[in-house]
Design an enzyme around this catalytic site. Structure first.
Site, mmCIF file in Angstrom:
data_model
loop_
_atom_site.group_PDB
_atom_site.id
_atom_site.type_symbol
_atom_site.label_atom_id
_atom_site.label_comp_id
_atom_site.label_asym_id
_atom_site.label_seq_id
_atom_site.Cartn_x
_atom_site.Cartn_y
_atom_site.Cartn_z
ATOM 1 N N GLU A 1 0.814 -1.221 0.000
ATOM 2 C CA GLU A 1 0.000 0.000 0.000
ATOM 3 C C GLU A 1 0.843 1.264 0.000
ATOM 4 O O GLU A 1 0.505 2.246 -0.671
ATOM 5 C CB GLU A 1 -0.916 -0.009 1.230
ATOM 6 N N ASP A 2 1.965 1.269 0.741
ATOM 7 C CA ASP A 2 2.676 2.521 1.012
ATOM 8 C C ASP A 2 4.067 2.635 0.394
ATOM 9 O O ASP A 2 4.739 3.634 0.610
ATOM 10 C CB ASP A 2 2.815 2.714 2.536
#
Length: 712
Positions: A77-78
């Site tokens: 996600e990051d």
């Protein structure tokens, strides 16, 4: 508290000596590298977060795959890492878990009902595939709320309320009492700060007194253990602040009337000890029968077991005591995570009954995909307030509070539910809508002539009963659609065979139907019978390619018009259909609306938020919207204004309404008291924008104290 990787590794090895430490080191290394330049809002290095999440799972004694996935849970996600990268480096199992967590996270930061419903659906879907996804997500949320101080008050409140609405209830459903209480206790402080401060202050003022009383009761209980030579541990606490808040709010009482403010717990070795202690406690103090619960004999739906009893001393002091075994305590604390087993280095979870509720929710969502209704139903069912009722043979049935004999009948068997005619409760004949209480003994009288009706949905409370009722009604509707569609199709087929001399075999017809994406003839008939556009000009062209398109005339149904309201809305798949507006919610132009076809009234338009829509089968609901081209229609609305009748007040109110070019249809005046009156004003508006402006000005009028919109 685990703060470094080697501490995490030692913790895992302490309960799982054969854990794959190379896997854990590799996962930590990849996560540390991926997050190397990132910091959290607390200004800590980002890697602290996945390490803390993994540590929470280690406290639950989960397997090495779970710990590795927890270390990697934010990488996709990051950071620049992709799902394919995780798959290549760690294999499909870890990749699927990480991706499951990622999919939930992508939308959980949007504060809207639809987004919450979508988040909840994704969480439930993910956990029914692999429960480790939700365990990581719960641990992730736990660490996030521990660091809420670093966020703005608005974000604090949003995240805390979402935690109370969704994450803590899911932890409860999974039986994970410890993490559920942590999530609730911390979130309460940020979600409702004023209530938290007020209750915390009141409890702190009583804390010394409470601890003194609890210490005294503990010593007396220690004497009981010693006398009976029972090995046991005694814990005590003051009732949690959020539990006090809920009780005060639910019962509208003050803290002085919270009689279970003090609570103790005895943890012992055997079930026999539990019952022996209960008997002695009931002999020593006066017990309150309505507050006694035996969750050992009748476990909660989430697997929780314990004896709960509330007793009172001669001085009038009331307190609660819970009695359970050590194994029951472990399951109460860790829930579904307590059932991980290791076999040949592989961790697995038995087919746990606690997941069945989540599977049922997904099936229910398939039948009714409306996100708001799904969210409302799931939130209402996540933490059931349970009642315990009995069959005539003494079998205990767990039901949600508010349940009726209909829910009981379906809990026994679907056939009994589908044909329940009446109920005998405690030897008395009662209506099917009667609410049940704990301890009731029920017998259901059935009849083959009785079948579920749409009205049953008003009285059914449990998801299982609602699902079965909806399923029956849907099957009945499908049969009606199928019969109607078969008649329409046979008429068209006869006409085309005669008119164009077509000679089609049954198999040729089946093949052509498949070309328009119908799996079988029954599905085709249902589509035709439910007014689907399957027999429009394009559909007929595919079914009869040998006929010239200009000769094809689609199936049209005669329309019996009652009014011209059909101009006000656009209805997908319909033209010139009869329209009426539901009086229960009185929609006007600008409201979000939905419609459904009825047998006698044509298309009935409701507000999308109308509670009565929940009883409408999804197959009967239609997509509708306002016709923006029609601007010459006025909608009647009625407002009741509670006022102090002063000279000039009615004139001021009339002037405001007239100032927005609204026509007042009627005004009624009802005397409430010597000074207070209720003005019932019915007027016309073009849309919600005009209505909002009128309402805002009415609120500002002096001596107008309450404004309530009513049915026309």
């Amino acid at each position: 508290m685990i703060k470094r990787f080697f501490e995490l590794q030692e913790r895992v090895l302490s309960y799982h000596p054969d854990a794959n430490t190379d896997l854990l080191k590799k996962a930590y290394s990849v996560a540390a590298d991926a997050h190397i330049n990132q910091k959290r809002a607390t200004n800590e290095p980002y890697i602290i977060h996945p390490l803390k999440v993994a540590a929470t799972l280690a406290d639950l004694k989960l397997d090495d795959i779970s710990i590795a996935a927890a270390l990697l849970h934010d990488v996709v996600e990051d950071t620049a890492y992709t799902r394919e990268d995780i798959d290549r480096l760690f294999g499909k199992e870890i990749s699927d878990i990480v991706w499951g967590v990622t999919k939930i996270s992508k939308i959980s930061n949007v504060d809207s009902e639809n987004a919450k419903a979508e988040t909840l659906k994704k969480m439930i879907l993910a956990m029914t595939g692999d429960v480790r996804v939700i365990l990581i997500k719960l641990a992730d949320r736990y660490h996030n709320i521990l660091t809420l101080d670093a966020l703005t008050p608005e974000k604090q409140k949003r995240i805390a309320r979402e935690t109370l609405d969704i994450y803590a209830p899911i932890a409860y459903r999974l039986g994970m009492g410890k993490i559920r209480m942590e999530l609730e206790d911390i979130s309460f402080k940020y979600a409702y700060p004023e209530d938290y401060e007020r209750i915390a202050g009141e409890v702190d003022a009583r804390r010394d007194w409470a601890n003194e009383k609890l210490e005294g009761i503990k010593k007396e209980l220690e004497g009981v253990l010693e006398h009976f030579k029972i090995n046991g541990e005694i814990q005590y606490r003051i009732k949690r602040l959020i539990s006090i808040y809920r009780k005060l709010h639910r019962q509208n009482i003050t803290l002085d009337r919270v009689y279970d403010l003090l609570a103790l717990r005895i943890i012992t070795d055997t079930v026999e000890n539990c019952y022996a202690l209960m008997g002695e406690i009931h002999q020593r103090w006066t017990f309150i029968p309505v507050r006694w619960r035996d969750f050992i004999a009748t476990p909660k739906a989430n697997g929780y077991q314990s004896i709960h009893t509330t007793v009172m001393t001669k001085e009038g002091l009331m307190f609660e005591i819970q009695i359970r075994t050590r194994e029951m305590h472990r399951i109460a604390e860790d829930g579904i995570a307590a059932h991980w087993k290791y076999k040949e280095g592989i961790a697995f979870l038995d087919n746990d009954q606690r997941l069945q509720w989540f599977r049922d929710m997904i099936e229910t969502h398939k039948e009714n995909p409306n996100p708001r209704e799904f969210l409302s139903m799931v939130k209402g069912d996540l933490i059931p307030n349970e009642v315990y009722v009995f069959t005539p043979k003494g079998k205990v049935i767990n039901l949600k509070k508010g349940s009726t004999p209909i829910d009981f009948a379906y809990a026994i068997h679907s056939e009994i539910g589908d044909h329940c005619k009446m109920a005998i409760v405690n030897e008395s004949l009662v209506p099917l809508k009667t609410q049940l209480n704990s301890g009731d003994v029920l017998e259901i009288i059935t009849s083959k002539e009785i079948n579920p009706s749409i009205d049953w949905l008003k009285y059914a409370v449990t998801s299982k009963a609602k699902k079965k009722i909806m399923s029956y009604i849907q099957r009945k509707e499908f049969a009606q659609y199928e019969d109607r569609g078969r008649r329409i199709w046979n008429r068209i087929l006869r006409e085309y065979r005669r008119k164009y001399n077509l000679k089609l075999s049954e198999q040729e017809i089946v093949d052509r139907v498949r070309n328009i994406h119908c799996t079988d003839m029954d599905n085709f008939f249902r589509s035709v019978g439910s007014n689907n556009k399957i027999l429009d000009k394009g559909g007929l062209k595919k079914l009869f390619p040998e006929i010239s398109p200009k000769d094809i005339e689609p199936e049209r149904k005669p329309v019996k018009r009652i009014s011209q309201l059909y101009r006000l809305v656009n209805v997908e798949g319909y033209r010139d259909v009869d329209v009426s507006f539901a009086r229960c919610c009185n929609p006007i132009k600008g409201d979000k609306i939905a419609g459904f076809i009825t047998k006698n009234r044509g298309l009935v338009i409701h507000k999308e938020s109308c509670a009565n829509l929940r009883y409408v089968m999804p197959t009967r609901r239609l997509q509708v919207n306002w016709n923006v081209e029609v601007a010459d229609y006025s909608y009647e609305v009625r407002y009741d204004l509670v006022v102090i009748d002063k000279p000039g007040l009615l004139s001021a109110i009339s002037t405001i309404i007239a100032g927005y070019n609204s026509n007042i249809r009627r005004i009624e005046n009802e005397n409430i008291s010597q000074q207070m009156n209720k003005l019932k004003i019915t007027f016309e508006v073009k849309d919600t924008s005009q209505l909002s402006k009128i309402e805002e000005e009415l609120k500002s009028v002096k001596n107008v104290f309450q404004i309530i919109r009513k049915k026309v």
